[in-house]
Scaffold this active site. Structure first.
Site, short mmCIF file in Angstrom:
data_model
loop_
_atom_site.label_atom_id
_atom_site.label_comp_id
_atom_site.label_asym_id
_atom_site.label_seq_id
_atom_site.Cartn_x
_atom_site.Cartn_y
_atom_site.Cartn_z
CE LYS A 127 -4.49 -1.49 1.63
NZ LYS A 127 -5.63 -1.18 2.27
CE LYS A 219 -6.66 -6.59 -1.82
NZ LYS A 219 -7.69 -6.62 -0.79
CE LYS A 222 -14.11 -1.86 0.54
NZ LYS A 222 -13.11 -2.20 1.50
#
Ligand code: AQP
Length: 357
Positions: A127, A219, A222
């Site tokens: 991230k 993956k 969102k």
């Protein structure tokens, strides 16, 4: 406990009541990965366990959230839980920030967990990428809060997608270290040989890692900038059909055997989605569609998606507009969750040695 602080060798083995806890972040529209990897599992487990399902809004703010949008998303995830079939009366549905004990236990766990453990967390690395210096301290400590979410209820089972496996394993490490560090106190307060259970991740079925529709190596998420990469639970039939039509694939027909999917991530992903939605295995799906071109398989998949998702989407829309009902579910769930969490925190304070009222 004797004067040396050694636990009595006779401390009885602690038996934990089986209990499920899991959470979903209100960080945007829920997608098919959240639904198949987590929410459908939540629904299935209700018959066998006492379940606690949480909208993890404290986790959401580890990255910037626009406040009005966060409020909307908390209610939307709650509506999705209810629309998918979670029963908020038999089980507990609430939002994390209404139960302060999550943050309180997380602090204790920050002092139990080791920096080296945190540094191994792949999600933090993914991230933050090259911009690590700019990440919030909360994002780094996220797995410690997640351990507190689970263990403040002394939950034994955690249904999650594959991407959260490492975090549940860290929760086990934290529970184990707490039990070891405070062994004598745990025994002397009558909790036997362990205060926290070692929670088990429940990761099962053909869609534990649903991949992006644009890139079979990433993956479904969102936060992917491309809306075409995911099916949102709020998508209508036309949007679903269009996204599946445009989903990246290869030119070959579907194989007859699962082995033939090994080097074809996009085909594997679509077959996995079909299998999860129809309650079949990948092998069953290939029995039906082996040899078929994507021009045949994709419309069948789109029809199945619409058939399965549209009743949930419609119910979600209805519930979302009933703000007072959603807020009453969260208030009731939070009050019930807090009773359990407060009891755990009382014991944790005694075990750690804090003076309390
Ligand atoms: N692609 C996925 N396939 C299967 N399961 C998935 N989950 C998430 N993505 C997939 C599972 O959904 C649950 C809730 O996830 P979350 O919202 O708490 O956080 P996340 O894993 O970070 O979800 P996203 O969509 O990827 O959000 P962003 O983009 O904000 O990071 C978890 O059980 C998760 O495993």
């Amino acid at each position: 406990m004797d004067a040396s602080g050694t636990a009595p060798a006779t401390a009885p083995k602690t038996v934990f009541k089986q209990k499920v806890f899991s959470g979903v972040q209100p960080t945007g529209n829920l997608h098919l990965g959240n639904y198949l990897g987590a929410v459908t599992k939540f629904v299935d487990l209700q018959d066998r366990y006492d379940c606690i399902y949480c909208v993890v809004d404290l986790h959401a703010i580890t990255v910037w959230q626009d406040p009005p949008e966060l409020t909307r998303a908390i209610r939307e995830v709650t509506a999705a839980f209810l629309a998918a079939g979670i029963d908020p009366k038999k089980h507990i549905v609430f939002n994390q920030s209404q139960v302060a004990e999550h943050a309180e236990l997380a602090w204790v766990f920050n002092c139990v967990a080791r920096l080296g453990w945190m540094n191994r967390m792949t999600q933090f690395k993914e991230k933050t990428g090259k911009d690590r210096e700019n990440a919030s301290l909360g994002l780094y400590a996220y797995p410690s809060l997640m351990a507190a979410d689970i263990l403040v209820y002394r939950a034994t089972h955690v249904p999650v997608g594959e991407d959260q496996k490492q975090h549940v394993e860290l929760a086990r490490d934290i529970a184990q270290k707490f039990n070891n560090d405070f062994g004598p106190q745990i025994a002397s307060h009558g909790f036997g040989d362990a205060f926290f259970p070692l929670p088990e991740p429940l990761i099962q079925g053909p869609a534990t890692r649903v991949m992006s529709l644009r890139d079979g190596s990433k993956k479904m998420s969102k936060s992917d900038p491309s809306d075409q990469s995911r099916i949102a639970l709020t998508d209508d039939a036309d949007a679903i059909a269009m996204k599946i039509r445009r989903a990246k694939t290869d030119p070959d027909p579907l194989p007859h055997e699962e082995k033939g999917l090994e080097t074809r991530p996009e085909a594997d992903n679509l077959v996995g989605i079909y299998a999860a939605l129809s309650g079949k295995t990948r092998a069953d799906v290939l029995k039906e569609f082996g040899g078929a071109q994507f021009s045949v398989f994709k419309p069948a998949l789109a029809d199945l998606l619409v058939a399965k998702l549209s009743p949930i989407t419609a119910e979600m829309r209805r519930l979302k507009d009933d703000v007072s009902y959603i807020d009453s579910v969260l208030a009731d769930g939070s009050a019930r969750a807090q009773v359990i969490a407060a009891e755990t925190m009382k014991s944790v304070k005694d075990i750690v040695g804090f003076v309390r009222r």
